[in-house]
Structure formats: structure tokens, C-alpha cells
Design an enzyme around this catalytic site. Structure first.
Site, PDB file in Angstrom:
ATOM      1  N   SER A   1      -9.611  -1.391   7.557  1.00 16.63           N
ATOM      2  CA  SER A   1      -9.126  -1.153   6.414  1.00 16.63           C
ATOM      3  C   SER A   1      -8.225  -2.191   5.781  1.00 16.63           C
ATOM      4  O   SER A   1      -8.011  -2.257   4.612  1.00 16.63           O
ATOM      5  CB  SER A   1      -8.102   0.075   6.373  1.00 16.63           C
TER       6      SER A   1
ATOM      7  N   LYS B   1       0.804  -1.208   0.083  1.00 21.87           N
ATOM      8  CA  LYS B   1      -0.218  -0.058  -0.223  1.00 21.87           C
ATOM      9  C   LYS B   1       1.053   1.402  -0.178  1.00 21.87           C
ATOM     10  O   LYS B   1       1.886   1.346   0.785  1.00 21.87           O
ATOM     11  CB  LYS B   1      -0.884  -0.007   1.196  1.00 21.87           C
TER      12      LYS B   1
ATOM     13  N   SER C   1      -9.686   1.038   3.767  1.00 23.54           N
ATOM     14  CA  SER C   1      -8.679   2.376   2.736  1.00 23.54           C
ATOM     15  C   SER C   1      -7.681   1.329   2.050  1.00 23.54           C
ATOM     16  O   SER C   1      -6.993   2.027   1.017  1.00 23.54           O
ATOM     17  CB  SER C   1      -7.851   3.348   3.561  1.00 23.54           C
TER      18      SER C   1
END
Length: 551
Positions: free
Chosen positions: A234, A129, A210
């Protein structure tokens, strides 16, 4: 609870050249903000892929027998990203690829030939990420244009762990900007750098967030496995929405150093994979004691090889509680799938304690938001000083001002009310913060999950991970109905989600939550359930959900 402080407002399912050029061009996945596909449009043509649904074991076997090399694996995955992320279904799951990936893979191939593999991840392509620092030619921006050009002086601890294990980091994934802690009306998976990430199961549906890009990318075979981060939901929400296995570890099992923060009392990185075995292998590589993160000092001595606990009969004799209060009931079709999952576990020999309700669910949401707001302001400033020394922004106020100056690029759809609320907070010595933190620990942990496990001698509690993915809506934001992430997130307890099935072709996950550092038990239970059901099926990049007749 008031609408102003509702759970969906803060739960975090959740940047050289001119900014105009960066917004349109630095994102290698397409124009920022482009959303879903209209109903009735044919599915894009997706070419067959040689490594479709390949596991780590499959790839290692291929490298061992000479069918593949680490370099050829990277070439396969990078070509797949080019075909499906820039064009075709245009998932916008990858912000940028690693220009050094093939070189690194070649070195690892030479090492394998000379010395043999380091372990299970040697030569395996991994995506991470874009809020996880990499000290290489890729940026670390949390999806924001404000951090373009700032290069971390060192890798995040989890990145060092991956490199030491022999993994090849082939790119950085898109995310909900600032890990979805900018706006209470955001669209999960949107960032100024990456645009709107799409769900590969239905392109007009949210990938949740997220860690949206990691979820969509791994589901679409852009890498073998990926790393997401979670503060509250997330990792597990995008894993559920993309039919993956996601592990939110115990707070402190995986180091937080080098990761763009929201809140140190809840933040963690975690694996996202297509199988429990692959998630377990990745978790073993990520976990470890880091002198820069005191929380990792609580890791049990000796570490853990989570792949050793995999047992198809692992549900037999396990005591599993069903957390029905407030964690079921928001979506009937989802409840039905999870009830079927409970029947499967019972038939596999598990002792089902139903109900095993978790006390105080929903009672500490306001306190959680208070803690996150205070810690975000403090932790972000520290990160910017240590790991973004070249950034023009040094504080949360600087980021707020940057967003306002460039609101046509940073805020075309939603604003930054959460950042504004955080900026109003004082230091972490403030009594309101200390009171909120104490309330969270008491209600979520001491009077919440802990007594459930101890009093009823449970190995895990189960619940739906969340509702099926909702339509992407850049105007109104996410349409989140419910989920089970908050108790474990606030308590700092481990949480694993595995595929439970599909509603109108849209994935739904089953959550296993356990006591601290019980990852081995949860992995064993999740693996046995996965083997008993074998529910995951790959995405087909449909334009929209396969709604039943009459819907």
C-alpha cells in the site's frame, strides 16, 4: 491456490449531519464514485505552479533567504489543492485540508525567526493518510462514513514525530476505504468519504492503493512529501503507479500506534516523496521508539540520519540480486524497463547476481490472508476502543452492520466480503491463526528472504514493483497483474521503490528489498540509481494513457 483465496483478493494496495449530506458534501473533493475520463477528451487546463517539483531543500532555501515563509508555502499548496482536487482534473486525492494549517505555519515562522529552524522539516507542508490519527479539527476515518464525528484523543506517534520536527500537516489524503480490507473486488482509491481518486498521469487509470491519495497528491505537487501506510503493497504500489519514491520500512522502525490497523504483524507507515533524498529525510523524522508499540524496541540504538548516506556512487561494489522467479514475467514492457535498470546498476559498479530467486514466493498467500483476517478483527476493535471513543461503531460487527444499513452510500460498487470473513474468525489464541502465522514467518523470512541475503551476501534484491496502472473499473475492481511487495511485507523486511520509467506514459517502479533495518543501505542504492537515471517526470493530467499507434 483457489480463486477464493487469490492474492488479489486480499493484498492491501491496500465518518455529523445526515449520511446523505456527508457522502456528497463532507468530501471536499467531489461526488463519491466518479471515475475516469473518456478517451479523446482534451486534458484539463492545469495552471503553472510556482513550487512545481520543489524539494525539501528547495523550500528550506527559500525560507532561509526570505523568498518563502512556512505560511506562504501552505498557501501555495492549499491553492493548488483547490485548483486540481475540487475542479480541473478533480483528482480526489485529499479528503480534507487542515483549517489550522496557516496558523500553525505562522507560529513556526515566528519560531524560525527567534530561534532558527528545528531541522530539515521545519515549516514543510506534509499530507498524511486518513487512517492516521490526528487530534485536531480534522477527522480520522479510514475513508468510511462510520467514523465521521469520532475524534481521536491523541495524535498517532508518527504525527507527533512530524509536529516535533516542525512539519505542517496541511491535510488528510483519500485512500482505499479501510486500507482496502473491505472487499476482494474493490477499486483502489475509492472511499465513501473521498470518492474515486485518480492517477495524475492518466485520469482514467488507477492510482493503486491503499495509499492512493498520498501517491496522487504528492505526484501532483499538493505538498512537499506525504505519509502512507502499508500492510502489503500500500506504499510501494501507489508510489510506483505515481512515479514516486516510496519506503516500506522494516516492521518496527516506524510506530504503528494511532493508525487504523489491518494487522500488527505487517502494518507500518512510510514516506512517499518525489525524490530519494526527501523520502530519506521524512523517514528519519517518522522513525523512533514508541513505548506504546513494543515492535519499535528492536530499532538499533542511536537512530539514523538517512540523508547522510546519500552517495551518487553508492552502487559501486554493492551486491544486488535479481529476484526473477514469479516477480518478473507478468508484463513484458515492465520487465524490459527493469532489465535496463539492472544494466544501469551494473555499469555503475554493482555486482549483479542474476538470478537470485526468492524461495516460496506464492506459497504462503493463503496463510497471509488467514493472519490478516484474524488480526484485523482483533486489532480494529482495540483501535476503536482507544482512539475512536466517540464513534457509534465499537467492533467489526458494528461496522459491517453500519455498511449494510447505509449500503447505498458505503457499498454502491462493491461489498464487504473480507470484513465478513474476518468477523467469522476467533481470538488470536486459535490454532489456525498460530499455524498460519508460523507458516508465514518460516516461508517468507526464515526460508525465504533471509537465506538469500546471507548465503549470497547480498545488499539487496531487485524486481519490478508492479505493472503499469490499469483502467479504473468500479464494476469489476482492480486489474492487478503482479508485483513484488508480498515477500518483504510478510517477512517484515524493508522495501523501497523508485521510478524505473514509463510504459505508454504510465509509471513503473523498481523495487529494492533488503534485510531488517537495512534502510540506510537501500536508501544509498536507490539514491545512486536515481542520480544515474533521473527518470522521474511530472504528470500532465492526461485523460487517458498515451497508447502507441495500433493499440
Amino acid at each position: 491456490m483457489s480463486r477464493e483465496l487469490s492474492r488479489r483478493e486480499f493484498v492491501v494496495y491496500g465518518a455529523a449531519g445526515s449520511l446523505a449530506v456527508l457522502a456528497a458534501g463532507s468530501c471536499r473533493t467531489g461526488r463519491a464514485g466518479s471515475a475516469g475520463t473518456a478517451s479523446g477528451v482534451p486534458a484539463p487546463v492545469v495552471p503553472p505552479f510556482a513550487l512545481a517539483e520543489a524539494t525539501i531543500a528547495d523550500l528550506q532555501e527559500g525560507m532561509q533567504n526570505g523568498k518563502y515563509t512556512a505560511r506562504s508555502l501552505c498557501e501555495y499548496y492549499l491553492a493548488r489543492i483547490d485548483e486540481l482536487d475540487r475542479s480541473g482534473p478533480a483528482l480526489r486525492a485529499v479528503i480534507e485540508t487542515n483549517p489550522e494549517a496557516l496558523f500553525i505555519a505562522g507560529r513556526l515562522d515566528a519560531e524560525r525567526k527567534a530561534k532558527g529552524p528545528r531541522g530539515a522539516l521545519h515549516g514543510i507542508p506534509v499530507l498524511v493518510k486518513d487512517n492516521i490519527a490526528t487530534a485536531d479539527r480534522m477527522a480520522t476515518t479510514a475513508g468510511s462514513l462510520a467514523l465521521v464525528g469520532a475524534r481521536p484523543p491523541e495524535d498517532a506517534f508518527v504525527v507527533r514525530q512530524l509536529r516535533q520536527a516542525g512539519a505542517v500537516i496541511i491535510g488528510k489524503t483519500n485512500l482505499s476505504e479501510w486500507a482496502n480490507f473491505r472487499s476482494s473486488s474493490s477499486s483502489s482509491g475509492w472511499s465513501a468519504r473521498g470518492g474515486q481518486c485518480r492517477n495524475p498521469y492518466a485520469l482514467d487509470r488507477s492510482p493503486c492503493g491503499s495509499s492512493s491519495g498520498t501517491g496522487a497528491a504528492i505526484a501532483a505537487d499538493f505538498a512537499a512529501v506525504g505519509v502512507g501506510t502499508e500492510t502489503d503493497g500500500s506504499v510501494v504500489c501507489p508510489s510506483s503507479a505515481c512515479s514516486l519514491v516510496g519506503i516500506k520500512p522494516t516492521l518496527g522502525l516506524v510506530s504503528r500506534s494511532g493508525i487504523v490497523p489491518i494487522a500488527h504483524s505487517q502494518d507500518t507507515a512510510g514516506p512517499m516523496a518525489r525524490t530519494v533524498r526527501d523520502a530519506a529525510l521524512l523517514l528519519g523524522a517518522l522513525a523512533g521508539t514508541d513505548p506504546k508499540d513494543p515492535a519499535t524496541g528492536a530499532i538499533p540504538a542511536g537512530g539514523e540520519d538517512y540523508s547522510r548516506v546519500l552517495d551518487a556512487g553508492g552502487l559501486k561494489g554493492a551486491r544486488i540480486g535479481v529476484a526473477r522467479n514469479k516477480l518478473f514475467g507478468y508484463h513484458p514492457a515492465t520487465d524490459a524497463l527493469v532489465n535496463q535498470a539492472i544494466d544501469v546498476m551494473r555499469q555503475a559498479g554493482a555486482v549483479i547476481v542474476d538470478p537470485a530467486d526468492v524461495p516460496h514466493v506464492g506459497e504462503y498467500d493463503d496463510a497471509e490472508l488467514t493472519v490478516l483476517l484474524y488480526e484485523f478483527k482483533a486489532d480494529l476493535s482495540r483501535f476503536l476502543g482507544e482512539l475512536a471513543p466517540g464513534a457509534a461503531v465499537k467492533t467489526l460487527r458494528d461496522i459491517i452492520d453500519f455498511n449494510e444499513r447505509h449500503k447505498d452510500l458505503e457499498m454502491p460498487y462493491f461489498g464487504q466480503d473480507l470484513m465478513l470473513k474476518a468477523e467469522e474468525k476467533g481470538p488470536l489464541t486459535d490454532q489456525p491463526y498460530l499455524d498460519a502465522l508460523a507458516q508465514c514467518r518460516r516461508l517468507a523470512r526464515d526460508e525465504g528472504l533471509r537465506p538469500i541475503f546471507e548465503d549470497q551476501r547480498l545488499d539487496a534484491v531487485v524486481a519490478p514493483t508492479g505493472n503499469p496502472p490499469w483502467p479504473i473499473d468500479l464494476v469489476n475492481g482492480d486489474h492487478f497483474l503482479g508485483g513484488s511487495s508480498t515477500p518483504a511485507a510478510v517477512a517484515g523486511y524493508p522495501h523501497i521503490t523508485v521510478p524505473a520509467g514509463y510504459v505508454s506514459g504510465l509509471p513503473v517502479g523498481l523495487s529494492f528489498i533488503g534485510p531488517p533495518f537495512s534502510e540506510a543501505t537501500l536508501v544509498r542504492l536507490a539514491y545512486a540509481y536515481e542520480r544515474a537515471t533521473k527518470l522521474r517526470r511530472p504528470p500532465h493530467f492526461m485523460p487517458t494513457a498515451a497508447l502507441p499507434s495500433g493499440d
